[in-house]
Design a protein around this motif. Structure first.
Motif, PDB file in Angstrom:
ATOM      1  N   ARG A   1     -14.928  15.902  -0.738  1.00  0.00           N
ATOM      2  CA  ARG A   1     -14.569  14.544  -1.105  1.00  0.00           C
ATOM      3  C   ARG A   1     -13.213  14.465  -1.819  1.00  0.00           C
ATOM      4  N   PHE A   2     -12.962  15.337  -2.778  1.00  0.00           N
ATOM      5  CA  PHE A   2     -11.694  15.259  -3.504  1.00  0.00           C
ATOM      6  C   PHE A   2     -10.517  15.558  -2.576  1.00  0.00           C
ATOM      7  N   THR A   3     -10.669  16.583  -1.748  1.00  0.00           N
ATOM      8  CA  THR A   3      -9.601  16.917  -0.810  1.00  0.00           C
ATOM      9  C   THR A   3      -9.343  15.762   0.153  1.00  0.00           C
ATOM     10  N   ALA A   4     -10.424  15.127   0.600  1.00  0.00           N
ATOM     11  CA  ALA A   4     -10.280  13.988   1.505  1.00  0.00           C
ATOM     12  C   ALA A   4      -9.551  12.833   0.823  1.00  0.00           C
ATOM     13  N   ARG A   5      -9.910  12.558  -0.441  1.00  0.00           N
ATOM     14  CA  ARG A   5      -9.246  11.476  -1.168  1.00  0.00           C
ATOM     15  C   ARG A   5      -7.781  11.806  -1.435  1.00  0.00           C
ATOM     16  N   TRP A   6      -7.497  13.070  -1.728  1.00  0.00           N
ATOM     17  CA  TRP A   6      -6.103  13.458  -1.970  1.00  0.00           C
ATOM     18  C   TRP A   6      -5.274  13.288  -0.705  1.00  0.00           C
ATOM     19  N   LEU A   7      -5.827  13.698   0.436  1.00  0.00           N
ATOM     20  CA  LEU A   7      -5.116  13.551   1.698  1.00  0.00           C
ATOM     21  C   LEU A   7      -4.921  12.073   2.046  1.00  0.00           C
ATOM     22  N   SER A   8      -5.936  11.267   1.733  1.00  0.00           N
ATOM     23  CA  SER A   8      -5.820   9.833   1.960  1.00  0.00           C
ATOM     24  C   SER A   8      -4.721   9.224   1.093  1.00  0.00           C
ATOM     25  N   ALA A   9      -4.639   9.678  -0.169  1.00  0.00           N
ATOM     26  CA  ALA A   9      -3.596   9.181  -1.064  1.00  0.00           C
ATOM     27  C   ALA A   9      -2.204   9.591  -0.579  1.00  0.00           C
ATOM     28  N   PHE A  10      -2.104  10.809  -0.046  1.00  0.00           N
ATOM     29  CA  PHE A  10      -0.825  11.257   0.503  1.00  0.00           C
ATOM     30  C   PHE A  10      -0.437  10.420   1.718  1.00  0.00           C
ATOM     31  N   GLY A  11      -1.437  10.109   2.550  1.00  0.00           N
ATOM     32  CA  GLY A  11      -1.178   9.259   3.699  1.00  0.00           C
ATOM     33  C   GLY A  11      -0.708   7.875   3.294  1.00  0.00           C
ATOM     34  N   ARG A  12      -1.293   7.345   2.221  1.00  0.00           N
ATOM     35  CA  ARG A  12      -0.846   6.040   1.721  1.00  0.00           C
ATOM     36  C   ARG A  12       0.585   6.117   1.209  1.00  0.00           C
ATOM     37  N   PHE A  13       0.942   7.239   0.587  1.00  0.00           N
ATOM     38  CA  PHE A  13       2.292   7.413   0.035  1.00  0.00           C
ATOM     39  C   PHE A  13       3.351   7.396   1.138  1.00  0.00           C
ATOM     40  N   ILE A  14       3.058   8.021   2.278  1.00  0.00           N
ATOM     41  CA  ILE A  14       4.072   8.123   3.327  1.00  0.00           C
ATOM     42  C   ILE A  14       4.030   6.957   4.319  1.00  0.00           C
ATOM     43  N   SER A  15       2.926   6.202   4.344  1.00  0.00           N
ATOM     44  CA  SER A  15       2.784   5.156   5.367  1.00  0.00           C
ATOM     45  C   SER A  15       2.587   3.754   4.811  1.00  0.00           C
TER      46      SER A  15
ATOM     47  N   LEU B   1     -13.729   4.872  11.953  1.00  0.00           N
ATOM     48  CA  LEU B   1     -12.808   4.278  12.908  1.00  0.00           C
ATOM     49  C   LEU B   1     -13.088   4.805  14.310  1.00  0.00           C
ATOM     50  N   GLY B   2     -13.172   3.893  15.269  1.00  0.00           N
ATOM     51  CA  GLY B   2     -13.398   4.267  16.653  1.00  0.00           C
ATOM     52  C   GLY B   2     -12.129   4.767  17.314  1.00  0.00           C
ATOM     53  N   ALA B   3     -12.135   4.804  18.624  1.00  0.00           N
ATOM     54  CA  ALA B   3     -11.003   5.346  19.380  1.00  0.00           C
ATOM     55  C   ALA B   3      -9.943   4.283  19.615  1.00  0.00           C
ATOM     56  N   ARG B   4      -8.706   4.741  19.775  1.00  0.00           N
ATOM     57  CA  ARG B   4      -7.582   3.901  20.170  1.00  0.00           C
ATOM     58  C   ARG B   4      -7.353   2.737  19.219  1.00  0.00           C
ATOM     59  N   ILE B   5      -7.379   3.015  17.939  1.00  0.00           N
ATOM     60  CA  ILE B   5      -7.025   2.015  16.930  1.00  0.00           C
ATOM     61  C   ILE B   5      -5.508   1.893  16.890  1.00  0.00           C
ATOM     62  N   PHE B   6      -5.000   0.683  16.764  1.00  0.00           N
ATOM     63  CA  PHE B   6      -3.561   0.473  16.660  1.00  0.00           C
ATOM     64  C   PHE B   6      -3.254  -0.362  15.424  1.00  0.00           C
ATOM     65  N   ILE B   7      -2.482   0.209  14.501  1.00  0.00           N
ATOM     66  CA  ILE B   7      -2.040  -0.509  13.307  1.00  0.00           C
ATOM     67  C   ILE B   7      -0.548  -0.748  13.466  1.00  0.00           C
ATOM     68  N   ASP B   8      -0.168  -1.974  13.798  1.00  0.00           N
ATOM     69  CA  ASP B   8       1.235  -2.278  14.064  1.00  0.00           C
ATOM     70  C   ASP B   8       1.986  -2.495  12.751  1.00  0.00           C
ATOM     71  N   HIS B   9       3.140  -1.898  12.618  1.00  0.00           N
ATOM     72  CA  HIS B   9       3.994  -1.950  11.427  1.00  0.00           C
ATOM     73  C   HIS B   9       3.374  -1.200  10.246  1.00  0.00           C
ATOM     74  N   GLY B  10       2.087  -1.411   9.987  1.00  0.00           N
ATOM     75  CA  GLY B  10       1.392  -0.609   8.996  1.00  0.00           C
ATOM     76  C   GLY B  10       1.477  -1.099   7.570  1.00  0.00           C
ATOM     77  N   ALA B  11       2.488  -1.844   7.205  1.00  0.00           N
ATOM     78  CA  ALA B  11       2.723  -2.182   5.796  1.00  0.00           C
ATOM     79  C   ALA B  11       1.542  -2.922   5.178  1.00  0.00           C
ATOM     80  N   CYS B  12       1.055  -2.371   4.078  1.00  0.00           N
ATOM     81  CA  CYS B  12       0.065  -3.034   3.214  1.00  0.00           C
ATOM     82  C   CYS B  12      -1.286  -3.278   3.885  1.00  0.00           C
ATOM     83  N   VAL B  13      -1.661  -2.444   4.843  1.00  0.00           N
ATOM     84  CA  VAL B  13      -2.995  -2.523   5.427  1.00  0.00           C
ATOM     85  C   VAL B  13      -3.971  -1.761   4.536  1.00  0.00           C
ATOM     86  N   VAL B  14      -5.126  -2.355   4.256  1.00  0.00           N
ATOM     87  CA  VAL B  14      -6.146  -1.737   3.405  1.00  0.00           C
ATOM     88  C   VAL B  14      -7.477  -1.763   4.148  1.00  0.00           C
ATOM     89  N   ILE B  15      -8.127  -0.598   4.262  1.00  0.00           N
ATOM     90  CA  ILE B  15      -9.431  -0.484   4.914  1.00  0.00           C
ATOM     91  C   ILE B  15     -10.376   0.217   3.950  1.00  0.00           C
TER      92      ILE B  15
END
Length: 259
Positions: A67-81, A91-105
């Motif tokens: 869990r901690f490693t997963a949360r850390w990786l998620s936080a890193f992903g938020r930092f770069i994206s 999340l299912g297959a073929r998800i598309f997040i256009d532009h990406g800015a400020c999306v929260v799931i």
């Protein structure tokens, strides 16, 4: 497009390898974004793809108890994206997040296959309970920029959520929801499907309020003709095509058409 329940689609996605999921996430960009030119460009410059690739990995770690490693990786992903996806989200297959800015799931959100999210979308919770508290988006759902979908509700397959809408109640399949709070509008003719079977015409959003006002004005004209003693009064609402649930229920022309 795949025909299956959201839970089945998510389970099928889990059986795929990480590499297969990444390949599908990259390939679907070319299906839904005409600006995409090369795979290298998508890999290097699309923050939505970066966020999804990070999530695919962090979700696997989450399921294995890291869990901690997963949360850390998620936080890193938020930092770069600038996209915040909790590693517990499914999340299912073929998800598309256009532009990406400020999306929260959120953690308990579930997304089916071929879901499209534009920038500023929030899939949030409305409860302190640790159970299911985030929305479920079934296959083919498209969510416009800035929309908020809150609580343990379900947005049916192939539904569309208008930009900046706030949705707090479940949405039937193949419908459009607009407004604050979101109101479901039954659209008989949806947008034109692109060659890959995905409806991207999210700008084709009806305005039920203006439609009802137009119906009321036409009805006033008809009543004035009646009061004036006209022998024959035609249905005045010729411009009020009952193309949504509000007009069908409240407008005179809608009632005439349905009889």
């Amino acid at each position: 497009m795949d025909c299956c329940t959201t839970n089945t689609c998510v389970e099928t996605s889990r059986r795929k390898s990480l590499w297969q999921e990444w390949k599908e996430d990259i390939a679907c960009v070319f299906e839904r974004d005409p600006a995409a030119r090369t795979t290298l460009e998508v890999l290097a410059t699309y923050p939505g793809v970066h966020a999804l690739m990070m999530h695919r990995l962090s979700h696997r770690l989450w399921l294995r108890g890291w869990r901690f490693t997963a949360r850390w990786l998620s936080a890193f992903g938020r930092f770069i994206s600038n996209v915040d996806i909790h590693p517990g989200a499914q999340l299912g297959a073929r998800i598309f997040i256009d532009h990406g800015a400020c999306v929260v799931i959120g953690e308990t959100a579930i997304l089916g296959n071929n879901v499209t999210l534009y920038h500023g979308v929030t899939l949030g919770g409305t409860s302190w309970n640790k159970g299911k508290r985030h929305p479920t988006l079934e296959d083919g759902v498209l969510v416009g920029c800035g929309a908020k979908i809150l609580g343990n509700i379900t947005v049916g397959s192939n539904a569309r959520v208008g930009a900046n809408s706030v949705v707090v109640e479940s949405v039937p399949a193949a419908c459009t929801v607009v407004g604050i709070p979101g109101k479901v509008v039954k659209v008989r003719s949806a947008g034109t499907l692109n060659p890959y079977g995905v409806d991207l015409d999210h700008h084709l959003i009806p305005d039920p309020v203006s439609k009802v006002i137009a119906c009321l004005l036409d009805r006033l004209d008809a009543l004035e003709l009646q009061v004036g003693g006209a022998k024959e009064v035609a249905v005045a609402e010729v411009d009020c095509d009952p193309d949504n649930e509000i007009c069908e229920r409240d407008c005179a022309r809608g009632l005439v058409v349905n009889q």
